[in-house]
Write a protein that holds these residues in place. Structure first.
Motif, short mmCIF file in Angstrom:
data_model
loop_
_atom_site.label_atom_id
_atom_site.label_comp_id
_atom_site.label_asym_id
_atom_site.label_seq_id
_atom_site.Cartn_x
_atom_site.Cartn_y
_atom_site.Cartn_z
N ASN A 217 0.86 -1.20 -0.12
CA ASN A 217 -0.03 -0.03 -0.03
C ASN A 217 0.94 1.13 0.24
OD1 ASN A 217 -1.89 -2.24 1.17
ND2 ASN A 217 -3.26 -0.93 0.96
N TYR A 218 0.38 2.35 -0.53
CA TYR A 218 1.17 3.57 -0.62
C TYR A 218 0.18 4.67 -0.74
CZ TYR A 218 0.15 4.17 -5.87
OH TYR A 218 -0.11 4.27 -7.08
N TRP A 219 0.48 5.93 -0.47
CA TRP A 219 -0.44 7.11 -0.48
C TRP A 219 0.17 7.99 -1.55
CZ3 TRP A 219 -4.53 8.49 2.29
CH2 TRP A 219 -4.85 7.59 3.44
N LYS B 272 -4.62 9.90 -1.45
CA LYS B 272 -5.48 8.80 -1.51
C LYS B 272 -4.42 7.65 -1.43
CE LYS B 272 -9.01 10.66 -4.82
NZ LYS B 272 -10.03 10.23 -3.98
N GLU B 273 -4.98 6.51 -0.72
CA GLU B 273 -4.32 5.54 -0.53
C GLU B 273 -4.49 4.40 -1.79
OE1 GLU B 273 -3.70 1.74 2.91
OE2 GLU B 273 -5.55 3.09 3.07
#
Length: 378
Positions: A320-322, A326-327
């Protein structure tokens, strides 16, 4: 053998630990920057192929979106051609009158010849960018159209020096299920010296409901075809929620069912060469996930300083990243996930593996494919 990167690792320290060089590891794994690794990233270590490894067949669908394959497409295919039995340029779409949309293969035929790869004529019921059930019905039931399909397909095959025809007819109406089988029987009678293969939806029962599945009769198609490609991917898809594209459990379920209906040596496992980047929270169709290659996924994890995790049940990596508030959630393939598929392929004694498609870089796959199997050439 694979190694999973831990905090503090460098390519040099990994290479020293396993008696190899950083340059070798970078080459095998397609690493553009030896100085930047991602925690959780799987690194393939060099190995000597077992001389007694099993032999399988392999296929690559080659897709492009320009009139002629670009140099990038050509180079990607050239780089992996040594590991291929078949090359399937995608695709000749059948028109309502039975004629075929034109295709310019560029230098793909020459690459195939240089590497002893069999080229294949791929036929689809795609119309205006989507699979059409009504077009399929016309192809199966209109005798004039059917005859033209036969003639035009063999003409194209002769032009390109192949005797292998492959059908990818999807979203066939249930009422046309037997008509598809009969169409292929008649096609074989028209071209008795040809090899015939087809792509099939990933089913787990004979009467599985759903538009993708109902038109494909595994048993009957398996009897008329030389081999089939089971499309064991797209559980995680662009319009669906985040998940592995080809989780090992569902893949196993489909293939175990397939070999109860079709001899295992007529079955090719379908394998994606891509993953997806979803924007969270997931909302159906808004926006669609972005397809990315394993190499792009790893680069993205580097750029966003995201640690890669591995789902043991799905046998697939994710992170996961931003970005811009927004993720995002990314699922892709790596050395561990593809080795799990290779192990299943061996366990079930399948004919081989078929990749969709050539536009995605995955160097680890090709190295491990060679290390795990001998690739049959025609």
């Amino acid at each position: 053998m694979n190694y999973v990167v831990k905090t503090g690792d460098s390519l040099y320290s990994i290479a020293k630990r396993f008696g190899t060089s950083a340059a070798t590891l970078a080459s095998i794994n397609g690493l553009p920057d030896q100085d930047v690794l991602v925690v959780g990233q799987a690194i393939v270590l060099p190995s000597t192929p077992d001389p007694n490894r099993p032999s399988i067949e392999s296929n690559l669908y080659v897709e492009w979106y320009t009139d002629v394959p670009s140099e990038t497409v050509i180079e990607k295919v050239r780089n992996v051609a040594a590991e291929l039995t078949y090359m399937m340029p995608f695709a000749f779409d059948i028109k309502r009158d039975g004629s075929l949309t034109p295709m310019n293969w560029g230098s793909l035929s020459e690459i195939a010849e240089e590497n002893n790869v069999e080229t294949v004529i791929v036929l689809t019921n795609i119309e205006e960018g989507a699979f059409s059930d009504t077009l399929a019905n016309t192809i199966f039931t209109n005798e004039e159209v059917k005859q033209k399909v036969f003639e035009e397909s063999v003409k194209e095959a002769n032009k390109r020096g192949t005797k292998h025809l492959h059908t990818d007819f999807e979203y066939i109406n249930p009422d046309d299920r037997e008509k598809y089988v009969q169409f292929l029987k008649e096609f074989r009678e028209f071209a008795p010296s040809f090899i015939f293969s087809a792509s099939l939806a990933p089913k787990t029962s004979a009467n599985q409901p759903g538009k993708w599945y109902e038109g494909h009769d595994y048993k009957a198609l398996g009897e008329v075809l030389d081999f089939v490609v089971i499309m064991t991917y797209e559980w995680g898809y662009s319009g669906g929620p985040p998940m592995a594209v080809s989780p090992i459990g569902p893949v196993r379920d489909v293939l175990e069912y397939a070999i109860t209906e079709i001899p295992s040596q007529k079955v090719m496992m379908g394998q994606n060469l891509y993953g997806y980047d979803w924007t969270l929270p997931y909302k159906p169709g808004n926006p669609f996930a972005r397809a990315i290659s394993p190499q792009q996924a790893i680069q993205l994890a580097r750029d966003r300083n995201a640690a890669i995790e591995y789902d043991e049940e799905a046998q697939a990596p994710f992170f996961n990243y931003w970005r811009d508030g927004k993720e995002h959630e990314v699922w892709f393939e790596d050395a561990r996930s593809i080795q799990a598929k290779f192990n299943l392929l061996k366990e079930l004694n399948l004919l081989g593996i078929s990749y969709w498609h050539s536009g995605f870089d995955f160097p680890q796959n090709w190295y491990l494919l060679n290390a795990t199997f001998r690739i049959k050439k025609k």
